[in-house]
Design an enzyme around this catalytic site. Structure first.
Site: not given
Ligand SMILES: *[C@@H]1O[C@H](CO)[C@@H](O)[C@H](O)[C@H]1NC(C)=O
Ligand SMILES: *[C@@H]1O[C@H](CO)[C@@H](O)[C@H](O)[C@H]1NC(C)=O
Ligand SMILES: *[C@@H]1O[C@H](CO)[C@@H](O)[C@H](O)[C@H]1NC(C)=O
Length: 403
Positions: A189, A343, A373
Site C-alpha cells: 500500500s 481495490d 485491499h
C-alpha cells in the site's frame, strides 16, 4: 419478558443491518471479510464523530487500530527480533538464527497505512517478516518511518530512504552477513509507494555503491493525480479502503487543509501547467481492454495553481512514482507487483507494471481476482483469511526465486 425479547430482536436486526454489506461473489470467506469490514467501518465512523466534535484528528482515532494490533519485539526459536535505529530512524530488525553457508539475502520492508497509520510492530506485519526471515534465511529490516498528520511529505520518504541507504553501506551489510548483490525493498500500500520511490531515487544517488536486486510492490499507491480511475469507480466502497479514505490519505500526506482533499475528490487539484503529467497516468493508454470496459476516458480538467504552489508534493515523483519518465524507469531492478481486483489502487499497480515493462524492466505482475485491499494483513488467527495465506505464499515464493 415480551418487551425484552422484542428489544433483543430489534437490536439484532439493527446490528445485522449495520454489519451487513454485500460482498463480491468471488470472496472465499465473505462473512469473515464482512465482519472485518464492519470493524474498520465502525472505527471510521468513530473517527469522523471525534473529529466533528473537535476531540481528535481523524487519523489519531484510526491509529488506535494499529495500537490494538501492536506486539512487542519477540524472538522465537528461528528468529531474533529487536527494535533499534538505523540512521536515527526506528526499525524492527529480524535476524535468522539458522546457520548460513554463505552470505544472506536481505529485505528492507515498509508497512502500509496511507502514510498516516501503521507500525512495523503490527501483528500482521510482524508475522509476515518472521515468515520471510525464516523461509529465506534472510535479514529483514522493517522501518518505522514518521507518519502524518504530525509529519508531512517528504518526512516519510526521507526516513525510509535514509534507512535503506544506511543498510546498503558495505560495512553495514557485512556486519549482518548480507550479500550486497541480494538486497530487496518491499512494501504494501503506502509502503509500496515508498518502496517504489526509494528504488527510483537509488538509481540516481552517486553515494550508494550497492544496488537493489529486486523490488516488491504489494497493492501499492503510485499516484494521487487521477483519483477517478476505473478501479476507483468500481471499488468506491469496497473493504478495507474506500475511495473517500484513500483521498483523505492522499491529501493528509501533504496537509490537513480540507481544500486539497476537496479538490482531489472533484479532480481539480492539478494545475494547467502540470497537465503534461496526465499522460503518465493515462488509463486509456495504459490499462488492458478488460479493465477499461464500461468506462469512457475524458481528459482531466485543470485546477487552480494555488494548491500546487502550496503543496507541491503531490506532483513530486517521490510521492507519485508513476510520474517518473520512461528514461527514469529504465534500469530499475526486477519487480514484483501484486494487484487486487476489488481495490481502488488496482489501476495504479497495473499501469506501473505496464510502464516498467515498456522500459524493459523485468516484471512479474500477479493480479488477484478474488482479493481486496489490505488482504495480506490477515495471516494470523483470529483474523485469519485463506486469501491472505495464498497472497503471502505467492509473494514469498517469488522472493525466494528472485532474490
Ligand atoms: C522454525 O522453523 C522450522 C523449520 O522451518 C519450522 O518448522 C517451525 O515452525 C519454526 N518455528 C516458528 C516458531 O516459526
Ligand atoms: C534524531 O532524532 C531526534 C528526534 O527523534 C532528534 O531530536 C535528533 O536531532 C536526531 N539526531 C540526528 C543526529 O539526526
Ligand atoms: C490518453 O490516451 C488516449 C489514447 O488512449 C489519448 O487519446 C488521449 O489524448 C490521452 N490523454 C492524455 C491527457 O494523455
Amino acid at each position: 419478558m415480551g418487551v425484552k425479547l422484542l428489544c433483543l430482536f430489534l437490536t439484532s436486526i439493527l446490528v445485522a443491518y449495520y454489519i451487513y454489506s454485500p460482498m463480491p461473489e468471488d470472496f472465499d470467506e465473505p462473512w469473515k471479510v464482512m465482519l472485518i469490514a464492519a470493524t474498520f467501518r465502525t472505527v471510521g465512523h468513530l473517527a469522523e464523530a471525534a473529529e466533528q466534535l473537535g476531540l481528535m484528528h481523524y487519523m489519531e482515532t484510526l491509529m488506535l487500530i494499529s495500537a490494538f494490533e501492536y506486539v512487542e519485539p519477540t524472538s522465537n526459536e528461528n528468529v531474533t527480533v529487536t527494535d533499534t535505529e538505523f540512521n536515527n530512524v526506528s526499525v524492527r530488525l529480524y535476524l535468522p538464527k539458522k546457520e548460513s553457508d554463505g552470505l544472506r539475502r536481505a529485505v528492507v520492508f515498509f508497512h502500509g497505512g496511507g502514510w498516516c497509520l501503521g507500525d512495523a510492530g503490527m501483528k500482521g506485519y510482524d508475522h509476515m517478516m518472521k515468515l520471510i526471515t525464516n523461509l529465506l534465511n534472510a535479514v529483514v529490516v522493517s522501518a518505522n518511518y514518521r507518519l502524518a498528520p504530525k509529519h508531512r511529505f517528504p518526512a516519510q520518504f526521507e526516513d525510509v530512504y535514509s534507512v535503506t541507504k544506511f543498510f546498503l553501506q558495505s560495512k553495514v551489510l557485512s556486519q549482518y552477513g548480507v550479500d550486497p548483490a541480494r538486497v530487496a525493498v518491499a512494501g504494501d500500500s503506502a509502503g509500496g509507494n515508498l518502496a517504489a520511490a526509494v528504488a527510483q531515487q537509488l538509481l540516481e544517488d552517486p553515494e550508494v555503491e550497492n544496488k537493489l536486486k529486486v523490488q516488491a510492490l504489494l497493492y501499492p499507491v503510485l499516484q494521487c493525480l487521477d483519483l477517478n480511475l476505473p478501479s476507483y469507480q468500481e471499488n468506491i466502497n469496497k473493504p478495507l479502503l474506500t475511495k473517500s479514505l484513500m483521498i483523505r490519505f492522499c491529501a493528509e500526506y501533504f496537509t490537513s487543509d480540507p481544500s486539497l482533499r476537496e479538490a482531489m475528490a472533484s479532480g481539480r487539484h492539478v494545475p494547467l501547467e502540470s497537465s503534461h503529467l496526465f499522460q503518465l497516468v493515462n488509463w486509456s493508454a495504459l490499462l488492458p481492454e478488460e479493465m477499461k470496459k464500461g468506462h469512457v476516458y475524458s481528459s482531466p480538467v485543470a485546477g487552480s495553481s494555488e494548491l500546487a504552489r502550496k503543496y507541491p508534493g503531490f506532483l513530486d515523483r517521490r510521492a507519485a512514482p508513476l510520474l517518473a519518465s520512461d528514461a527514469q524507469l529504465r534500469g530499475l531492478p526486477r519487480t514484483y507487483i501484486l494487484t487486487c481486483r476489488h481495490d481502488v489502487l488496482r489501476d495504479d499497480g497495473v499501469m506501473y507494471a505496464r510502464r516498467l515493462q515498456a522500459a524493459a524492466v523485468p516484471v512479474t505482475h500477479h493480479h488477484a481476482k478474488d482479493a481486496f485491499h489490505g488482504a495480506l494483513m490477515f495471516v494470523e488467527t483470529p483474523a485469519y483469511l485463506t486469501v491472505a495465506d495464498r497472497l503471502c505464499n505467492g509473494f514469498l515464493e517469488w522472493l525466494d526465486e528472485n532474490l
